[in-house]
Design a protein around this motif. Structure first.
Motif, PDB file in Angstrom:
ATOM      1  N   ALA A 147     -14.464  -1.807  -1.122  1.00 34.26           N
ATOM      2  CA  ALA A 147     -14.434  -1.748   0.344  1.00 34.26           C
ATOM      3  C   ALA A 147     -15.759  -2.219   0.939  1.00 34.26           C
ATOM      4  O   ALA A 147     -15.785  -2.966   1.933  1.00 34.26           O
TER       5      ALA A 147
ATOM      6  N   TYR B 200      -6.551   1.299   3.416  1.00 36.24           N
ATOM      7  CA  TYR B 200      -6.276   1.852   2.095  1.00 36.24           C
ATOM      8  C   TYR B 200      -5.602   3.204   2.239  1.00 36.24           C
ATOM      9  O   TYR B 200      -5.580   3.812   3.321  1.00 36.24           O
ATOM     10  N   ASN B 201      -5.041   3.670   1.142  1.00 35.84           N
ATOM     11  CA  ASN B 201      -4.368   4.958   1.127  1.00 35.84           C
ATOM     12  C   ASN B 201      -5.407   6.075   1.154  1.00 35.84           C
ATOM     13  O   ASN B 201      -6.391   6.020   0.420  1.00 35.84           O
TER      14      ASN B 201
ATOM     15  N   ILE C 244       0.843  -1.199   0.000  1.00 32.90           N
ATOM     16  CA  ILE C 244       0.000   0.000   0.000  1.00 32.90           C
ATOM     17  C   ILE C 244       0.877   1.248   0.000  1.00 32.90           C
ATOM     18  O   ILE C 244       0.649   2.188  -0.748  1.00 32.90           O
TER      19      ILE C 244
ATOM     20  N   ARG D 125      -9.582   7.218  -0.859  1.00 30.29           N
ATOM     21  CA  ARG D 125     -10.750   6.857  -0.051  1.00 30.29           C
ATOM     22  C   ARG D 125     -12.081   7.264  -0.675  1.00 30.29           C
ATOM     23  O   ARG D 125     -13.107   6.632  -0.418  1.00 30.29           O
TER      24      ARG D 125
ATOM     25  N   LEU E  29     -13.097   2.131  -5.496  1.00 29.63           N
ATOM     26  CA  LEU E  29     -12.514   1.625  -4.256  1.00 29.63           C
ATOM     27  C   LEU E  29     -13.592   1.487  -3.184  1.00 29.63           C
ATOM     28  O   LEU E  29     -13.602   0.524  -2.420  1.00 29.63           O
TER      29      LEU E  29
ATOM     30  N   ASP F   1      -4.236  -0.812  -3.911  1.00 32.57           N
ATOM     31  CA  ASP F   1      -5.147   0.285  -3.577  1.00 32.57           C
ATOM     32  C   ASP F   1      -5.832   0.058  -2.238  1.00 32.57           C
ATOM     33  O   ASP F   1      -6.169   1.011  -1.531  1.00 32.57           O
ATOM     34  N   ILE F   2      -6.063  -1.199  -1.913  1.00 33.26           N
ATOM     35  CA  ILE F   2      -6.799  -1.548  -0.702  1.00 33.26           C
ATOM     36  C   ILE F   2      -6.269  -2.888  -0.204  1.00 33.26           C
ATOM     37  O   ILE F   2      -5.780  -3.697  -0.996  1.00 33.26           O
TER      38      ILE F   2
END
Length: 296
Positions: A273, A259-260, A134, A264, A269, A140-141
């Protein structure tokens, strides 16, 4: 003035500590790496590496250049991620990093349902157990088993992972019938010590095999090679396995979705999630060991 390609070759040699391995990483031949490195050293008028038998070691000038290369690498990755984060469509690719046993046992069996709802979102699965992917923007996650999530990431704790001891039903039947019971345990190659659970509950047991992955540990237990400590989500869900003494599920660490922060608000993403969160929470009892299979 140097371009990013110069720094890319420099980092490859630094990380590989060897021209041949660097060439393999870059998918070029040995001579190309040597030529590019020599040209870079000539252009700055300084030697970047000391060539030693054990590998390439950075000089003072090399340390400065590698530091600059890492700064550039992070800036480029951040820029790329920010551009992708501004994409508000439910399309594109999301790279998910997770432990291999979760990918095999939990995510893959349900991924078709996600793809049916979001046919334009591609999912890349990467089996990993640390947060480097990450931070390096390779993922990404991520799903991570930890009690202390790394700084700089955002997310939420999903469940508390519990562990128990398991063996195959066939192994348990044979052991029960033996007049002189001799237990065997399955270990990990990265830990040469005898686990505490062995010395506490099975002090006479001997190691039958050591394996290097979570998948292999599970499969070794299924094959009847002995007793293994497994996550309850894996052991209790496998009809070929059953818990063995002391039967109790004990908390190991928490399972986090991370995640970054740059990503978010990205719709794709968020979709992944939500899928992962619902998937894990629906199996909370299995993860926490409150649904147990037959005991021996």
């Amino acid at each position: 003035m140097h371009d990013w390609d110069d720094y890319r070759f420099l980092l490859a040699v630094f990380e590989a500590q060897n021209i041949s391995r660097a060439a393999k990483r870059l998918n070029v031949n040995h001579a190309t790496v040597s030529r590019r490195l020599a040209a870079l050293e000539e252009s700055i008028g300084a030697q970047l590496f000391e060539r030693k038998p054990e590998g390439y070691e950075l000089t003072e000038a090399g340390l400065v250049m590698v530091s600059a290369a890492h700064t550039m690498q992070k800036a480029l990755a951040d820029a790329d991620q920010l551009v992708r984060a501004n994409d508000e469509s439910l399309s594109g690719v999301v790279t998910l990093s997770a432990p291999e046993n979760l990918i095999h046992a939990v995510i893959l069996p349900k991924l078709n349902a996600f793809k049916a709802d979001y046919p334009n979102i591609g999912v890349n699965l990467d089996s990993a157990d640390d947060v480097k992917s990450i931070h390096n923007h390779d993922a990404d996650i991520a799903l991570r088993v930890t009690n202390a999530p790394a700084e700089g990431l955002v997310g939420r704790k999903l469940v508390a992972r519990h562990m128990a001891l398991y063996a195959s039903r066939e192994y348990c039947k044979a052991r029960d019938a033996a007049t002189d019971q001799i237990d065997h345990w399955i270990g990990r190659t990265n830990d040469p010590k005898t686990p505490k659970w062995v010395t506490t509950h099975y002090p006479r047991a001997t190691a039958s095999v050591r394996v290097s992955s979570n998948i292999a540990l599970h499969q070794a237990a299924r094959a009847g090679l002995g007793i293994a400590q497994l996550p309850c989500r894996i052991g209790d869900d496998d009809p070929k396995l059953q818990r063995v003494a002391p039967f109790k599920a004990e908390k190991d660490r928490d399972l986090w979705l991370l995640y970054n922060p740059n990503m978010r608000q990205t719709p794709r993403l968020q979709a992944v999630a939500k899928f992962l969160t619902n998937l894990i929470l629906a199996e909370k009892a299995l993860f926490e060991g409150t649904i147990a299979g037959p005991k021996f």
